[in-house]
Design a protein around this motif. Structure first.
Motif, mmCIF file in Angstrom:
data_model
loop_
_atom_site.group_PDB
_atom_site.id
_atom_site.type_symbol
_atom_site.label_atom_id
_atom_site.label_comp_id
_atom_site.label_asym_id
_atom_site.label_seq_id
_atom_site.Cartn_x
_atom_site.Cartn_y
_atom_site.Cartn_z
ATOM 1 N N ARG A 12 0.963 -1.210 0.076
ATOM 2 C CA ARG A 12 -0.055 0.138 0.131
ATOM 3 C C ARG A 12 0.802 1.201 0.183
ATOM 4 O O ARG A 12 1.977 1.287 0.322
ATOM 5 C CB ARG A 12 -0.700 0.082 1.217
ATOM 6 C CG ARG A 12 -1.865 -1.102 1.253
ATOM 7 C CD ARG A 12 -2.501 -1.303 2.813
ATOM 8 N NE ARG A 12 -1.395 -1.327 3.966
ATOM 9 C CZ ARG A 12 -1.596 -1.475 4.935
ATOM 10 N NH1 ARG A 12 -2.910 -1.217 5.514
ATOM 11 N NH2 ARG A 12 -0.613 -1.274 6.012
ATOM 12 N N PRO A 13 0.305 2.492 -0.435
ATOM 13 C CA PRO A 13 1.007 3.440 -0.255
ATOM 14 C C PRO A 13 1.763 3.804 0.974
ATOM 15 O O PRO A 13 3.037 4.441 1.144
ATOM 16 C CB PRO A 13 0.241 4.673 -0.850
ATOM 17 C CG PRO A 13 -0.736 3.923 -1.619
ATOM 18 C CD PRO A 13 -0.773 2.453 -1.128
ATOM 19 N N GLU A 14 1.188 3.644 1.950
ATOM 20 C CA GLU A 14 1.684 3.722 3.386
ATOM 21 C C GLU A 14 2.477 2.745 3.878
ATOM 22 O O GLU A 14 3.268 2.938 4.770
ATOM 23 C CB GLU A 14 0.317 3.854 4.330
ATOM 24 C CG GLU A 14 -0.452 2.675 4.273
ATOM 25 C CD GLU A 14 -1.656 2.740 3.337
ATOM 26 O OE1 GLU A 14 -2.382 2.016 3.686
ATOM 27 O OE2 GLU A 14 -1.419 3.569 2.474
ATOM 28 N N ASP A 15 3.008 1.739 3.156
ATOM 29 C CA ASP A 15 3.890 0.937 3.416
ATOM 30 C C ASP A 15 5.445 1.480 2.707
ATOM 31 O O ASP A 15 6.301 0.697 3.110
ATOM 32 C CB ASP A 15 3.734 -0.479 2.712
ATOM 33 C CG ASP A 15 2.306 -1.148 3.407
ATOM 34 O OD1 ASP A 15 1.931 -0.888 4.399
ATOM 35 O OD2 ASP A 15 1.731 -1.982 2.842
ATOM 36 N N ASP A 16 5.540 2.514 2.182
ATOM 37 C CA ASP A 16 6.826 2.913 1.610
ATOM 38 C C ASP A 16 7.662 3.199 2.944
ATOM 39 O O ASP A 16 7.148 3.552 3.951
ATOM 40 C CB ASP A 16 6.342 4.269 0.977
ATOM 41 C CG ASP A 16 7.593 4.700 0.079
ATOM 42 O OD1 ASP A 16 8.432 3.972 -0.235
ATOM 43 O OD2 ASP A 16 7.812 5.797 0.007
ATOM 44 N N LYS A 61 9.102 0.981 4.903
ATOM 45 C CA LYS A 61 8.922 0.110 5.847
ATOM 46 C C LYS A 61 9.785 -1.084 5.697
ATOM 47 O O LYS A 61 10.341 -1.281 4.733
ATOM 48 C CB LYS A 61 7.571 -0.289 6.117
ATOM 49 C CG LYS A 61 6.514 0.610 6.695
ATOM 50 C CD LYS A 61 5.092 -0.220 7.014
ATOM 51 C CE LYS A 61 4.178 0.965 7.481
ATOM 52 N NZ LYS A 61 2.799 0.191 7.707
ATOM 53 N N ARG A 107 -2.669 10.218 -6.152
ATOM 54 C CA ARG A 107 -3.739 10.057 -5.455
ATOM 55 C C ARG A 107 -4.394 11.632 -5.460
ATOM 56 O O ARG A 107 -3.805 12.567 -4.959
ATOM 57 C CB ARG A 107 -3.316 9.752 -3.790
ATOM 58 C CG ARG A 107 -2.656 8.534 -3.811
ATOM 59 C CD ARG A 107 -2.457 8.112 -2.445
ATOM 60 N NE ARG A 107 -3.689 7.414 -1.770
ATOM 61 C CZ ARG A 107 -3.887 6.657 -0.595
ATOM 62 N NH1 ARG A 107 -2.842 6.814 0.147
ATOM 63 N NH2 ARG A 107 -4.792 6.151 -0.289
ATOM 64 N N ARG A 116 -0.945 13.738 -4.620
ATOM 65 C CA ARG A 116 0.217 13.049 -3.859
ATOM 66 C C ARG A 116 0.663 11.849 -4.520
ATOM 67 O O ARG A 116 0.085 11.024 -4.863
ATOM 68 C CB ARG A 116 -0.235 12.886 -2.390
ATOM 69 C CG ARG A 116 0.870 12.343 -1.479
ATOM 70 C CD ARG A 116 0.483 12.217 -0.200
ATOM 71 N NE ARG A 116 -0.626 11.451 0.083
ATOM 72 C CZ ARG A 116 -0.634 9.961 0.510
ATOM 73 N NH1 ARG A 116 0.645 9.498 0.328
ATOM 74 N NH2 ARG A 116 -1.538 9.530 0.649
#
Length: 951
Positions: A398-402, A404, A433, A460
């Motif tokens: 997911r984009p928020e996993d960048d 990690k 996005r 974004r």
């Protein structure tokens, strides 16, 4: 001869057997048991032979006659039999005493018969055959066969041939053999078979055969019974019996195995094997067991699955008794790694991430972690190949996993002290996005035509976008000041919006991952009502006929008030609201024309909160009639059994029309096909090859039928498909409908008139041919001086007539473009077009109807041919028939109602297909009136009417 000398003769002539010299210098047969006795011989057998041993320096053995024997033979056997006469013992003692008296140095002792010895080996539980030679010389017979065991005087089996019955010949000691024994005399040699051998059956068996005339024959058989080992067991260091596997061991541990073999006669030998090699391990007896120990001080990875086998064997007749175990070991993992790590990942895309753990046994337990969160793997995603374990994680970033960290942990549960990990800091690339918002100062519920609107786009993305786009209803918007569209960075400005500006607006961002659309935002522009463009505008109605007129408008908001008005050349009035039924954006009017003045124009006006519509919806009420005939009909796709027909529809007469096709056989005028269609297109099937047909196409509505268009056609001879054979009938022959059948007298009258007409036509044709011959000869005389001038084309007008050369043209020749014989001319501007509802009578010139169906409309202003020529116009294609010799002095035209009440068509020169100038007409007669077209000023284009007298 005395018995002693008889015995000596027997010894000399006997069979020499192997002897051995004992410690006292005596010679005895080898392999025989000392002290064995001989049973009572059969009556008639010879006496027992004796040997003479001479003691002294020479140590020579003499026969019974006192002769010296060779050194290779220390004794001579007697006869094959072991029997003796009843006084053999006494004779023997007397002979010995006689020898002692003869020479005190000669020692005489009884000689053991030289009996052959054979050895037979059998396995416990198996079967053996003990041989016995029953062969004899011709003329002799076997009397009885006796079997003895271990020197016993009593036989254990007998086969007496003196009994006549076979069942009476056999006897055996059941206490020794039970039912396990049988004698087979028919074999050579005969055999005594023993079944289900046991250790007690091991003994020396003697076979004795008594003959009718020959001496008794004895044979010894040494039966040895081999008893294999009962069991072979492998024990671990703790004394536990191992079946198949020993372990599991860790690397460096000590292995100790013990092989224990029970029983076996003789005692078996014990060996160890591993990998095809014999291990040098000793063995020793322990009571009834034979034991051997094998050990390895420090096991390593190469000892995994190594087979260790203990073998015990005491004979070559059977395979050794064995017991095997496999060494099992557990290994700690050697390495762990995430395969293919380091590449960036795309958000939303599923990736099969593989973690590889090498060297672990049993297979390692692999777990995945994203940050501090453990990730679950689906069942069946772990595979094992040797000591390599592969686990697949279906990972959808997911984009928020960048940025990690992803961990892969490998651990052997049997070796918990060894745990390995591999990590990867992932980079996630994702689509832009995008979010779109309407300007903060705008109220989306109160935007109307003429207002200004702007949108803002926020994006974004990783990696950043390289391009942005704005779309309206999925149509790309471009920066255009002229169209009041301004795009700046991430802002869209619309100035002076219109109702067409309503719709969905989106912002699209582009990066290497692709393009992504924003949330759709709907712009609702309020506007006054506007009439829909696809409404029927012309209604053909008869007097006192009720018609429903539909008025449908676009409006925002949709709350509308409708007003209907009527207008003709003499009045304007508002229609009664009781005839109106309105709902939302639709309104219907029930209208019934009662007089001629009720035909005209009806207007529909709509008003909403924004205002009244700028232009009303206009509807024309005309008198309804039959439709116009079809035109531009063509036949194509002709094959041996089918063809296709396509036409263009004309004015429908103000009503809904349908189209009918009839196909008749040209030979007997039989109807073979009939079909009605909503479109003027047909595909005819089931036709006969190489057959001519007459095709008729007609349009119809509730008011009647149009004139019929007749098309000749024929089918092909073969199955091959032909190219489209399009036949242009823009100016088609309009044949009337078939009339009712006439009475017989009328038919006879018509036949007589036709015959007379044919005779007159033949005479006229002969006259014309004669005149044509005279003209040709006259032209040939004048052709020489005018050869140069004749090469140039001559352009002639209709007023100048036709040259005589036209007589040589065939009736189907299409003249070239530019032939002035045919012309269509523009009516001067001072002559108006004929109104739609004008009811002028038919033109007095020529036929008043085209083929008797459609009346020809006349103009009040007749244009002479000279004036037509002064107003040049475009050229229509000529018909396929020869043109008339001279035009008439006036002009007339047909009225195209489809053109009169519809929007003006393009120019006739532009509307005609490019190949129309060379398309042949379909029909049997030339139509003297030309078709109308329209120019830019909507003035009618007509053709000069041609004189029919020339035909």
């Amino acid at each position: 001869m005395t018995p002693v000398w008889a015995a000596c003769v027997v010894v000399v002539c006997g069979v020499v057997t192997g002897l051995r010299q004992d410690g006292a210098g005596a010679v005895t047969p080898t392999g025989l048991m000392t002290g064995s006795t001989v049973s009572e011989p059969v009556k008639g057998s010879s006496a027992v032979a004796e040997a003479v041993t001479v003691t002294g320096p020479s140590n020579v053995t003499l026969g019974a006659a006192g002769h010296e024997e060779p050194k290779a033979q220390r004794a001579v056997s007697g006869t094959d039999s072991a029997g003796a006469t009843q006084d053999s013992e006494e004779d023997g003692a007397r002979d010995r005493r006689a020898l002692r008296r003869m020479s005190p140095s000669v020692t005489v002792r009884p000689l053991i018969p030289p009996v052959p010895l054979s050895t037979v080996v059998g396995l416990a539980g198996g079967e053996v055959a003990l041989p016995c030679d029953m062969s004899h010389s011709p003329g002799d017979t076997v009397l009885i066969v006796l079997w003895y065991r271990n020197g016993s005087d009593a036989p254990v089996y007998s086969y007496d041939l003196r009994n006549a019955m076979e069942t009476d010949r056999r006897w055996h000691n059941t206490s020794v053999f039970g039912s396990r024994v049988d004698f087979v005399p028919g074999r050579r040699p005969a055999v005594l078979t023993l079944r289900d051998l046991g250790p007690a059956d091991q003994a020396i068996y003697k076979c004795r055969v008594d003959f009718q005339h020959s001496r008794t024959r004895n044979a010894l058989v040494n039966l040895t019974v081999i008893v294999p080992p009962e069991s072979v067991e492998i024990l671990d260091a703790g004394g536990a019996v191992l079946n198949t596997v020993v372990g599991a061991f860790l690397t460096g541990e000590r292995l100790e195995l013990t092989c224990r073999v029970k029983g076996g006669s003789p005692r078996p030998a014990v060996t160890w094997r591993s990998g095809g090699a014999v291990l040098p391990v000793p063995y020793q007896p322990q009571g009834e067991y034979t034991v051997s120990q094998y050990s390895v001080e420090a096991l390593d990875r190469s000892d995994l699955h190594r087979m260790v086998t203990c073998l015990a064997s005491n004979t070559n007749l059977t395979a050794p008794a064995t017991s095997s175990v496999m060494i099992d070991m557990n290994f700690a993992p050697l390495s762990v790694s995430i395969l293919g790590k380091g590449e960036p990942l795309s958000a939303g895309r599923r990736y099969p991430l593989v973690c590889q753990c090498v060297g672990s046994r049993p297979p390692a337990a692999i777990t995945w972690f994203l940050g501090s969160s453990r990730m679950a793997t689906a069942p069946g995603t772990t595979t094992h190949k040797g000591n390599v374990t592969l686990t697949t994680l279906q990972f959808t970033p997911r984009p928020e996993d960048d940025q990690k960290v992803l961990f892969c942990r490998c651990q052997n549960p049997k070796v918990p002290s060894a745990t390995l990990e591999d990590s990867w800091q992932i980079v996630v690339q994702y689509l832009p996005r995008v979010t779109v918002t309407l300007g903060n100062s705008l109220d989306p519920a109160h935007i109307k035509e003429g207002d200004g609107v702007y949108f803002e786009c926020s994006i974004r993305a990783n990696p950043p976008v390289y391009k942005t786009e704005w779309r309206h209803n999925n149509r790309l918007l471009e920066h255009s000041v002229r169209d009041n569209i301004i795009i700046s960075n991430y802002t869209l400005v619309l100035q002076d919006v219109k109702r067409s500006s309503s719709g969905v607006y989106m912002c699209i961002g582009f990066n290497v991952e692709g393009d992504a659309e924003s949330n759709p935002i709907f712009l609702d522009v309020k506007f006054a009502p506007v009439c829909r463009p696809d409404l029927p505008r012309i209604y053909g109605v008869s007097k006192k006929e009720l018609v429903t007129i539909l008025c449908d408008v676009d409006s925002n908001p949709s709350r509308i008030h409708f007003l209907w008005t009527f207008n003709n050349t003499s009045e304007w009035r508002e229609l009664d609201s009781r005839l109106v039924n309105s709902s939302q954006t639709r309104s219907t009017l029930r209208y019934r024309p009662r007089t001629e003045m009720d035909y005209g124009t009806v207007f529909c006006w709509a008003t909403n909160d924004i205002g009244r519509m700028a232009r009303p919806c206009v509807f024309h009420i005309i008198a309804a009639g039959p439709p116009d005939p079809l035109y531009n009909c063509s036949v194509f796709n002709r094959t041996a059994g089918d063809l296709s027909v396509r036409c263009l529809e004309a004015f429908d007469g103000g009503l809904v029309q349908s189209f009918v096709l009839h196909v008749y056989s040209a030979e007997d005028d039989h109807l073979v096909y009939n079909k009605t269609s909503s479109r003027p297109e047909w595909h005819v099937q089931g036709l006969i090859p190489t057959q001519r047909y007459r095709i008729q196409a007609v349009s119809q509505n509730d008011k009647g039928r149009s004139a019929t268009v007749t098309i000749p056609a024929d089918t092909m001879a073969g199955p091959e498909k032909q190219q489209e054979n399009k036949q242009d009938i823009t100016i088609a022959e309009m044949l009337p409908e078939p009339a009712e059948s006439s009475p017989p007298m009328l038919a006879i009258l018509v036949g007589v008139v036709g015959s007379v007409s044919l005779l007159l036509l033949a005479a006229l044709t002969t006259h014309l041919l004669c005149r044509r011959g005279h003209r040709r000869r006259a032209r040939a005389a004048a052709a020489a001086p005018a050869s140069t001038a004749a090469a140039k084309p001559q352009v002639k007008t209709a007023a100048a007539g036709l040259d005589d050369d036209d007589d040589e043209k065939g009736p189907d020749v299409v003249p070239e473009e530019g032939d002035s014989t045919y012309g269509v001319y523009r009516i001067p501007e001072n002559i108006p077009a004929l109104p739609a509802r004008a009811q002028e009578p038919a033109a007095p010139l020529g036929s008043g109807r085209r083929n008797g169906d459609i009346p020809l409309r006349s103009f009040n202003h007749i244009v002479p041919m000279e004036q037509c020529m002064q107003h040049g116009a475009a050229t229509l294609p000529p018909p396929h028939r020869r043109p008339p010799r001279r035009p008439s002095q006036g002009a007339t035209a047909t009225v195209d109602r489809r053109r009169a009440h519809g929007p003006p068509p393009p120019r006739l020169e532009d509307a005609r297909p490019p190949d129309a100038a060379r398309s042949p007409m379909i029909g049997g007669r030339h139509e003297p009136s030309a078709l109308i077209g329209y120019g830019a000023d909507e003035a009618a284009l007509i053709g000069c009417r041609l004189d029919e007298s020339a035909f």
